[in-house]
Design a protein around this motif. Structure first.
Motif, PDB file in Angstrom:
ATOM      1  N   CYS A 114       0.749  -1.250   0.017  1.00  0.00           N
ATOM      2  CA  CYS A 114       0.393  -0.419   0.121  1.00  0.00           C
ATOM      3  C   CYS A 114       0.847   1.053  -0.390  1.00  0.00           C
ATOM      4  O   CYS A 114       1.550   1.293   0.779  1.00  0.00           O
ATOM      5  N   GLY A 115       0.832   1.841  -1.209  1.00  0.00           N
ATOM      6  CA  GLY A 115       1.558   2.994  -1.274  1.00  0.00           C
ATOM      7  C   GLY A 115       1.163   4.124  -0.462  1.00  0.00           C
ATOM      8  O   GLY A 115       2.294   4.964  -0.180  1.00  0.00           O
ATOM      9  N   ALA A 116      -0.261   4.489  -0.031  1.00  0.00           N
ATOM     10  CA  ALA A 116      -0.664   4.970   1.072  1.00  0.00           C
ATOM     11  C   ALA A 116       0.002   5.427   2.820  1.00  0.00           C
ATOM     12  O   ALA A 116       0.005   6.065   3.119  1.00  0.00           O
ATOM     13  N   LEU A 117      -0.018   3.922   2.940  1.00  0.00           N
ATOM     14  CA  LEU A 117       0.106   3.668   4.339  1.00  0.00           C
ATOM     15  C   LEU A 117       1.913   4.340   4.748  1.00  0.00           C
ATOM     16  O   LEU A 117       1.528   4.992   5.472  1.00  0.00           O
ATOM     17  N   GLU A 118       3.084   4.535   3.924  1.00  0.00           N
ATOM     18  CA  GLU A 118       3.799   5.680   4.575  1.00  0.00           C
ATOM     19  C   GLU A 118       4.104   6.844   3.569  1.00  0.00           C
ATOM     20  O   GLU A 118       5.122   7.432   3.705  1.00  0.00           O
ATOM     21  N   GLY A 119       3.110   6.831   2.385  1.00  0.00           N
ATOM     22  CA  GLY A 119       2.607   7.509   1.585  1.00  0.00           C
ATOM     23  C   GLY A 119       2.405   9.140   2.365  1.00  0.00           C
ATOM     24  O   GLY A 119       1.739   9.482   3.767  1.00  0.00           O
ATOM     25  N   ILE A 120       1.566  10.133   1.128  1.00  0.00           N
ATOM     26  CA  ILE A 120       1.654  11.424   1.276  1.00  0.00           C
ATOM     27  C   ILE A 120      -0.200  10.660   1.334  1.00  0.00           C
ATOM     28  O   ILE A 120      -1.302  11.020   0.506  1.00  0.00           O
ATOM     29  N   ASN A 121      -1.045  10.349   3.089  1.00  0.00           N
ATOM     30  CA  ASN A 121      -1.930   9.993   3.072  1.00  0.00           C
ATOM     31  C   ASN A 121      -2.759  11.099   3.286  1.00  0.00           C
ATOM     32  O   ASN A 121      -4.316  10.917   4.176  1.00  0.00           O
ATOM     33  N   MET A 180      -5.296  12.328   2.349  1.00  0.00           N
ATOM     34  CA  MET A 180      -7.338  11.957   1.961  1.00  0.00           C
ATOM     35  C   MET A 180      -7.913  10.838   2.188  1.00  0.00           C
ATOM     36  O   MET A 180      -8.911  10.464   2.254  1.00  0.00           O
ATOM     37  N   HIS A 181      -6.686  10.424   3.181  1.00  0.00           N
ATOM     38  CA  HIS A 181      -7.371   9.029   3.529  1.00  0.00           C
ATOM     39  C   HIS A 181      -8.372   8.872   4.902  1.00  0.00           C
ATOM     40  O   HIS A 181      -8.672   9.472   5.680  1.00  0.00           O
ATOM     41  N   ALA A 182      -7.901   7.418   5.236  1.00  0.00           N
ATOM     42  CA  ALA A 182      -9.292   6.617   6.179  1.00  0.00           C
ATOM     43  C   ALA A 182      -8.988   7.052   7.259  1.00  0.00           C
ATOM     44  O   ALA A 182      -7.279   6.802   8.022  1.00  0.00           O
ATOM     45  N   ILE A 183      -9.446   7.325   8.473  1.00  0.00           N
ATOM     46  CA  ILE A 183      -9.563   7.473  10.059  1.00  0.00           C
ATOM     47  C   ILE A 183      -9.970   6.193  10.959  1.00  0.00           C
ATOM     48  O   ILE A 183     -10.193   6.496  12.028  1.00  0.00           O
ATOM     49  N   PHE A 184     -11.253   5.271   9.929  1.00  0.00           N
ATOM     50  CA  PHE A 184     -11.813   4.262  10.189  1.00  0.00           C
ATOM     51  C   PHE A 184     -12.229   3.386   9.612  1.00  0.00           C
ATOM     52  O   PHE A 184     -11.427   4.019   8.330  1.00  0.00           O
ATOM     53  N   GLY A 185     -11.708   2.522  10.081  1.00  0.00           N
ATOM     54  CA  GLY A 185     -12.339   1.316   9.379  1.00  0.00           C
ATOM     55  C   GLY A 185     -10.665   0.165   8.728  1.00  0.00           C
ATOM     56  O   GLY A 185     -11.244  -0.581   7.402  1.00  0.00           O
ATOM     57  N   HIS A 186     -10.047   0.771   8.796  1.00  0.00           N
ATOM     58  CA  HIS A 186      -8.706   0.769   7.707  1.00  0.00           C
ATOM     59  C   HIS A 186      -7.852   0.030   8.099  1.00  0.00           C
ATOM     60  O   HIS A 186      -8.865  -1.271   9.259  1.00  0.00           O
ATOM     61  N   SER A 187      -7.673  -0.995   7.122  1.00  0.00           N
ATOM     62  CA  SER A 187      -6.860  -1.889   7.328  1.00  0.00           C
ATOM     63  C   SER A 187      -5.065  -1.932   6.791  1.00  0.00           C
ATOM     64  O   SER A 187      -4.731  -1.133   6.715  1.00  0.00           O
ATOM     65  N   LYS A 243      -8.606   6.798  14.498  1.00  0.00           N
ATOM     66  CA  LYS A 243      -6.992   7.131  13.999  1.00  0.00           C
ATOM     67  C   LYS A 243      -6.818   6.996  12.726  1.00  0.00           C
ATOM     68  O   LYS A 243      -6.956   6.550  11.874  1.00  0.00           O
ATOM     69  N   ALA A 244      -5.905   8.408  13.168  1.00  0.00           N
ATOM     70  CA  ALA A 244      -5.380   9.104  12.063  1.00  0.00           C
ATOM     71  C   ALA A 244      -3.829   8.105  11.553  1.00  0.00           C
ATOM     72  O   ALA A 244      -3.436   7.659  12.126  1.00  0.00           O
ATOM     73  N   PHE A 245      -3.486   8.483  10.198  1.00  0.00           N
ATOM     74  CA  PHE A 245      -2.017   8.127  10.253  1.00  0.00           C
ATOM     75  C   PHE A 245      -1.010   9.690   9.757  1.00  0.00           C
ATOM     76  O   PHE A 245      -1.725  10.881  10.360  1.00  0.00           O
ATOM     77  N   LYS A 246       0.069   9.758   8.920  1.00  0.00           N
ATOM     78  CA  LYS A 246       1.168  10.616   9.667  1.00  0.00           C
ATOM     79  C   LYS A 246       0.478  12.385   8.806  1.00  0.00           C
ATOM     80  O   LYS A 246       0.119  13.545   9.073  1.00  0.00           O
ATOM     81  N   HIS A 247      -0.532  12.022   7.227  1.00  0.00           N
ATOM     82  CA  HIS A 247      -0.728  12.846   7.025  1.00  0.00           C
ATOM     83  C   HIS A 247      -2.322  13.807   7.166  1.00  0.00           C
ATOM     84  O   HIS A 247      -2.655  14.580   6.737  1.00  0.00           O
ATOM     85  N   ASN A 248      -2.939  12.744   7.746  1.00  0.00           N
ATOM     86  CA  ASN A 248      -4.745  13.436   8.086  1.00  0.00           C
ATOM     87  C   ASN A 248      -4.590  13.546   9.560  1.00  0.00           C
ATOM     88  O   ASN A 248      -6.282  13.196  10.070  1.00  0.00           O
ATOM     89  N   GLU A 249      -4.266  13.659  10.181  1.00  0.00           N
ATOM     90  CA  GLU A 249      -4.583  14.027  11.715  1.00  0.00           C
ATOM     91  C   GLU A 249      -5.710  14.807  11.921  1.00  0.00           C
ATOM     92  O   GLU A 249      -6.225  14.878  12.558  1.00  0.00           O
ATOM     93  N   TYR A 250      -5.500  15.628  11.065  1.00  0.00           N
ATOM     94  CA  TYR A 250      -6.315  16.966  10.810  1.00  0.00           C
ATOM     95  C   TYR A 250      -7.853  16.697  10.565  1.00  0.00           C
ATOM     96  O   TYR A 250      -8.904  16.989  11.339  1.00  0.00           O
TER      97      TYR A 250
END
Ligand code: SF4
Length: 326
Positions: A137-144, A146-153, A300-307
């Motif tokens: 998954c390129g997004a996991l460690e990438g520019i994420n 736009m990505h999910a904060i619920f239900g992700h794997s 639960k957020a990732f590096k770039h989608n804590e907002y």
């Protein structure tokens, strides 16, 4: 250019058989997502089964539901008198989606089946478990951002892009499908899947199953509704976060509520626990803040989608306030 066969059946059974028999065949209606995917090389069907000749454009009240044919155009549904009167939340969500030109082409069925707009999914040079299972998954460690904060794997953190679907899950809609083994109904909340270990599957549809209609049940949610969409361009953009709110209020007290978030998960995210907190409570900002805190439990957020951990509850509170004041 990839060659493909193109057929235009006039009977649903013929369309279903054409796709069920051929794993490389796809239904096409408005084509507003599928054609993009084909142009970019994300998918390369060998047969397109154009369903536009099937009689699936109706918008009619049947029993205690409003039935929307799968081929009804987004613009037609959004402006339909029955939809605006019975389900104004759906009209608001549809008009928040895409652009007028796209709404004039996109269908109800296609809208709910559109694929994620994760940029790594569309970039053939990047790994993507959804496009090519097992690649990463390129997004996991990438520019994420736009990505999910619920239900992700661990395999996929993409979000579902449809605005219409956020309203339909809140309104307890039911999807009607026909397939090689007959017809069945799927609660809207069960149509889309969480990614888990099979992110390549967006929905619980079986091969060859065709969405024929969606039924939206009658409800008291005809006045106090709002669809709050937060996006980067007002003209046309997918939601960073959206909130669908429908309230039944009597004498300032909430009798019933339906809530859902968009842009936060691999599927439209219904907030049933938060809905229950609203029942019997006064329609005040203090109530809405408590409910938003419940809605965000488990995020639960990732590096770039804590907002999104702040944006989502704020969008929900704003939607609740606007709906209550309507
Ligand atoms: Fe692919 Fe999902 Fe990862 Fe995006 S988030 S790169 S769609 S696996």
């Amino acid at each position: 250019m990839n060659q493909f066969q193109y057929v235009r059946p006039t009977k649903a059974q013929a369309a279903i058989e054409a796709v069920a028999k051929d794993p490389n065949a796809r239904f096409i209606a408005g084509g507003t997502n599928l054609v993009d995917l084909m142009k970019r090389g994300i998918t390369a069907p060998q047969k397109l089964v154009d369903i536009n000749r099937l009689p699936l454009k109706q918008i009619e009240h049947q029993g205690s539901s409003l039935r929307l044919g799968a081929l009804a155009l987004n613009s037609v549904v959004a402006n339909d008198t029955q939809v605006r009167e019975r389900h104004p939340l759906l009209a608001l969500a549809l008009n928040a989606g895409a652009s007028p030109q796209l709404r004039n082409m996109a269908t109800v069925g296609g809208n709910m089946l559109q694929r994620t707009r994760c940029t790594y999914f569309y970039d053939l040079s990047m790994p993507c478990n959804k496009r090519q299972p097992g690649t990463g998954c390129g997004a996991l460690e990438g520019i994420n951002r736009m990505h999910a904060i619920f239900g992700h794997s661990e395999q996929c953190i993409a979000v579902h892009p449809s605005d219409m679907s956020v309203a339909l899950v809140a309104l307890d809609a039911t999807v009607q499908v026909s397939g090689p083994r007959g017809s069945r109904s799927i609660p809207f909340a069960d149509l889309h899947r969480l990614p888990g270990t099979t992110p390549e599957r967006d929905t619980n549809l079986e091969p060859g199953e065709l969405i024929t209609a969606v039924d939206v049940p009658d409800s008291p949610f005809t006045k106090h509704v709002h669809y709050q969409k937060v996006r980067e361009r007002a003209s046309y953009a997918f939601a960073l976060v959206s909130a669908a709110v429908a309230l039944d209020i009597e004498n300032g007290i909430i009798k019933a509520a339906r809530l859902a978030l968009g842009g936060v998960a691999h599927k439209p995210w219904r907030l049933t626990a938060a809905e229950q907190v609203l029942v019997g409570q006064p329609a005040t900002e203090e109530t809405f803040r408590r409910v938003a805190a419940v809605a965000m439990q488990g995020a639960k957020a990732f590096k770039h989608n804590e907002y999104k951990l702040r944006l989502a509850p704020n969008a929900l509170i704003q939607a609740l306030k606007t709906a209550a004041a309507a």
